[in-house]
Design a protein around this motif. Structure first.
Motif, mmCIF file in Angstrom:
data_model
loop_
_atom_site.group_PDB
_atom_site.id
_atom_site.type_symbol
_atom_site.label_atom_id
_atom_site.label_comp_id
_atom_site.label_asym_id
_atom_site.label_seq_id
_atom_site.Cartn_x
_atom_site.Cartn_y
_atom_site.Cartn_z
ATOM 1 N N ASP A 1 0.817 -1.210 0.000
ATOM 2 C CA ASP A 1 0.000 0.000 0.000
ATOM 3 C C ASP A 1 0.850 1.259 0.000
ATOM 4 O OD1 ASP A 1 -2.388 -1.524 0.139
ATOM 5 O OD2 ASP A 1 -2.104 -1.748 2.298
ATOM 6 N N THR A 2 1.849 1.314 0.894
ATOM 7 C CA THR A 2 2.612 2.543 1.072
ATOM 8 C C THR A 2 3.914 2.577 0.295
ATOM 9 O OG1 THR A 2 3.938 1.792 2.973
ATOM 10 C CG2 THR A 2 1.714 2.624 3.438
ATOM 11 N N GLY A 3 4.498 1.398 -0.016
ATOM 12 C CA GLY A 3 5.810 1.344 -0.652
ATOM 13 C C GLY A 3 6.950 1.314 0.331
ATOM 14 N N TRP B 1 8.435 3.453 -4.315
ATOM 15 C CA TRP B 1 9.238 3.848 -3.161
ATOM 16 C C TRP B 1 9.586 5.334 -3.230
ATOM 17 C CZ3 TRP B 1 14.287 5.703 -2.329
ATOM 18 C CH2 TRP B 1 14.666 5.733 -0.995
ATOM 19 N N ARG B 2 9.842 5.853 -4.416
ATOM 20 C CA ARG B 2 10.165 7.274 -4.522
ATOM 21 C C ARG B 2 8.991 8.131 -4.067
ATOM 22 N NH1 ARG B 2 12.212 9.487 -10.239
ATOM 23 N NH2 ARG B 2 9.961 9.588 -10.619
ATOM 24 N N SER C 1 16.535 19.725 7.073
ATOM 25 C CA SER C 1 17.292 19.501 8.312
ATOM 26 C C SER C 1 16.601 18.521 9.240
ATOM 27 C CB SER C 1 17.508 20.833 9.039
ATOM 28 O OG SER C 1 16.265 21.415 9.400
ATOM 29 N N GLU C 2 15.322 18.232 8.974
ATOM 30 C CA GLU C 2 14.572 17.324 9.836
ATOM 31 C C GLU C 2 14.468 15.917 9.258
ATOM 32 O OE1 GLU C 2 10.846 19.322 10.252
ATOM 33 O OE2 GLU C 2 11.645 20.856 11.604
ATOM 34 N N VAL C 3 15.205 15.633 8.187
ATOM 35 C CA VAL C 3 15.186 14.291 7.604
ATOM 36 C C VAL C 3 15.734 13.290 8.615
ATOM 37 C CG1 VAL C 3 16.183 12.815 5.822
ATOM 38 C CG2 VAL C 3 15.339 15.074 5.229
ATOM 39 N N GLN C 4 15.021 12.188 8.797
ATOM 40 C CA GLN C 4 15.431 11.141 9.723
ATOM 41 C C GLN C 4 16.107 10.005 8.955
ATOM 42 O OE1 GLN C 4 11.723 11.815 12.890
ATOM 43 N NE2 GLN C 4 11.896 9.869 11.811
ATOM 44 N N ILE C 5 16.808 9.142 9.683
ATOM 45 C CA ILE C 5 17.448 7.997 9.039
ATOM 46 C C ILE C 5 16.443 6.874 8.816
ATOM 47 C CG2 ILE C 5 19.652 8.558 10.086
ATOM 48 C CD1 ILE C 5 19.157 6.007 11.874
ATOM 49 N N MET C 6 15.314 6.890 9.536
ATOM 50 C CA MET C 6 14.302 5.848 9.394
ATOM 51 C C MET C 6 12.931 6.422 9.684
ATOM 52 S SD MET C 6 14.588 3.548 12.877
ATOM 53 C CE MET C 6 16.337 3.660 13.147
ATOM 54 N N TYR C 7 11.915 5.710 9.205
ATOM 55 C CA TYR C 7 10.521 6.117 9.373
ATOM 56 C C TYR C 7 9.668 4.876 9.572
ATOM 57 C CZ TYR C 7 12.057 10.607 7.479
ATOM 58 O OH TYR C 7 12.709 11.797 7.271
ATOM 59 N N GLY C 8 8.423 5.111 9.961
ATOM 60 C CA GLY C 8 7.460 4.028 9.992
ATOM 61 C C GLY C 8 7.067 3.612 8.586
ATOM 62 N N ILE C 9 6.297 2.557 8.486
ATOM 63 C CA ILE C 9 5.967 1.965 7.188
ATOM 64 C C ILE C 9 5.203 2.937 6.294
ATOM 65 C CG2 ILE C 9 4.563 0.156 6.110
ATOM 66 C CD1 ILE C 9 5.371 -1.621 8.529
#
Length: 597
Positions: free
Chosen positions: A237-239, A288-289, A301-309
């Protein structure tokens, strides 16, 4: 006690997954997503923490199992003194339902089966209200706890304290279908599934996807299964692509290096994306993109290394006392504190993957290139900042050489996008920054006496992540510094013939205990050997690595060579995508850096 990690099979509906032991027990299942609370948590404790077993009553029955070709439909064949029967298990890829199907098929004679169900919601913190809701002809059991409910159909289940038990006999030519369906507790249960239709549709979907795989090299079966694993870990659903299906399986048995991998690491997802692109799957790259654009929306500056699904940002790490841990390895963690780390390599991995998509003719959308420009500027803004590195060290941040190279790669891809693909950007300024980074790395990231790349500036240690340097085009595989780096790794990081990530005794990670050889790193070494003419060593190491897969071709994160068992979370995307890259390297494919030197 849970089974050995390598004894588990994966069922997947591309939203969540169930782990089924060789002995027929579903010991791990989070519903309705990989990162949801567990319904069955025996993997991280004992049967009382939730499981669903199904096997012959004859304790001497011998199981043999396989996946139906190019699918995640698991067939376990049980041979007993009285007869032979098979259990066919799968999760239908339904747009609105989440369930597990267990079909029992009589092959010869008669086989008595016993099934035991222990429902324990919310990481074993909630015992449900359970009641019979079916009829004698169509038995059904409903269990609900808070917002969640399940209904189990197909066999009469009788309560014995918090266990529900059922028994039946299957004769040759007969079938019986057991199903478990999840639904919100405030809604009516879903109607019974058409099992014949579901089996046919599920088989067709997986085999149809696998038919698009492009691979003309050795180890085709292993490559195909690994690509299927990557697809199984990708939310349809989300990629979003999760790093593994589990949490808190230990890197050291009995130790505390236990982490939750049921999230989308930008790095791992980007590497997965490259593996899919290189084998013909541009649609997944596009999906995914779009996920990436949604997840990182906001200030660069707020980009994280990981996220939820689905791109969730709040992944607060906490420890559970309701689950005692795999073979007592504690604590069990949900969420991941590394979400707040700065890891300088991550944006580079994303931009390298997106360049691979661009080279493969995936057209840039209205927002995809502006996003990449913003990410490049964020790399430049962070250029004077040490980081926690690819391995998420919880010690003091360092100037990790691998991270600095991936920052170089991020800016380099920006320059190439402008110079070679005609996109808009400040290529002159980026080129200056890129060249500054190279000069810095060449000076500070190389040991002045040994002439090899170091784990971080000022260190004499090496790190397996340095094998990525030629993969992204920073240097050639046969660069003298790279060859000396490999020599150092062979001296310092090889354990029982396989590669550690780094020496834990160096203290850089700030954690107690040790770990086992990291499977992906040894596949990287195969790639390096293949690229530098060490073909016999590459093939030998590849063969020994493939012997680590379980009987279904699945790999976890690490391998305990002394005890011949898998360790860490499973199945691990990084292990499988590295297998794919190694197989491609043995076929002579030079990969993502071939045209960049």
């Amino acid at each position: 006690m849970p089974a050995p990690i390598e004894d588990y099979a994966l069922l997947s509906d591309c939203r969540t997954g169930a782990l089924v032991s060789l002995e027929g027990s579903i010991d791990w299942l989070c519903l309705p997503r990989f990162d949801s609370p567990s319904l069955f948590g025996a993997l991280l404790g004992a049967p009382v923490n939730g499981c669903w077993s199904l096997r012959p009553a004859d304790d001497t029955a011998v199981p043999h199992r396989h996946y139906i070709s190019d699918t995640f439909i698991l067939v376990t064949r049980w041979e007993t003194a009285g007869g032979v029967a098979e259990v066919h298990e799968f999760m239908p890829l339904h747009p609105r339902r989440t369930e597990v199907v267990r079909r029992i098929v009589g092959i010869s004679g008669e086989v008595d089966f016993v099934t035991e169900l222990r429902l324990h919601f919310d990481y074993s913190r909630r015992l449900p209200w359970v009641r019979q809701v079916g009829t004698p002809e169509e038995p059904a059991l409903r269990g609900s706890a808070g917002p969640e409910a399940v209904i189990v159909r197909g066999v009469r289940l009788v309560a014995e304290d918090h266990l529900h038990r059922g028994a039946f006999t299957i004769a040759a030519g007969e079938t019986r279908d057991l199903t478990l369906s999840w639904f919100p507790s405030h809604e009516h249960p879903p109607k019974p599934l058409d099992i014949e239709e579901a089996i046919a549709a599920t088989r067709s979907w997986w085999q149809g996807w696998a038919s698009g795989i492009e691979h003309d090299g050795p180890h085709r079966d292993e490559v195909v299964r690994s690509l299927l694993v990557l697809r199984a870990l990708t939310n349809k659903d989300t990629g979003g692509i999760v790093a593994a299906a589990t949490t808190s399986l230990p890197e050291q048995f009995g130790g505390s290096r236990n982490w939750d991998y049921r999230f989308v690491w930008l790095r791992d997802a980007a590497l997965t994306l490259e593996a899919l692109i290189s084998h013909g799957f541009l649609e997944e790259a596009h999906h995914w993109r779009r996920w990436l654009l949604r997840a990182v929306a906001g200030e660069p500056s707020e980009v994280q290394i990981m996220y939820g699904i689905a791109g969730e940002r709040d992944l607060l790490e906490r420890e559970l006392t309701s689950l005692p841990g795999y073979e007592g390895a504690a604590p069990v963690r949900i969420g991941n504190g590394a979400v707040d780390q700065y890891q300088g390599d991550v944006i580079g991995e994303v931009l390298v993957a997106l360049e691979a998509a661009r080279i493969a003719c995936l057209e840039e959308g209205d927002f995809s290139w502006p996003l990449q420009r913003a990410l490049i500027e964020q790399v430049i803004a962070s250029i004077d900042r040490p980081d926690n590195g690819i391995w998420e060290i919880r010690g003091e941040p360092q100037w990790f050489t691998h991270s600095r190279v991936m920052m170089w790669a991020a800016v380099d891809r920006g320059v190439r996008a402008v110079r070679e693909h005609g996109l808009a950007g400040d290529a002159d300024r980026w080129e200056t920054v890129r060249d500054r980074l190279r000069a810095e790395i060449d000076e500070r990231g190389v040991d002045p006496d040994g002439g090899y790349f170091t784990q971080h500036y000022g260190s004499t240690e090496v790190d397996a992540s340095l094998l990525v340097l030629p993969q992204v085009g920073y240097c050639a595989p046969d660069d003298p510094r790279m060859l000396r780096t490999v020599e150092q790794m062979e001296r310092m990081l090889l354990r029982d013939g396989f590669l550690l990530r780094y020496r834990t005794e160096s203290g850089v990670d700030g954690l107690a205990g040790d770990e086992h050889p990291f499977i992906a790193c040894s596949f990287w070494l195969v790639e390096q050997y293949a690229a530098t003419g060490r073909s016999d060593e590459a093939r030998d190491l590849m063969a020994r690595l493939l012997a680590m897969t379980n009987d279904l071709g699945l790999l976890s994160e690490e391998y305990d060579v002394g005890n011949d068992r898998q360790a860490g979370n499973t199945p691990q995307a990084l292990s499988h995508l590295s297998l794919i890259r190694a197989a491609d390297a043995l076929a002579g494919h030079r990969g993502r850096a071939a045209d960049r030197r």
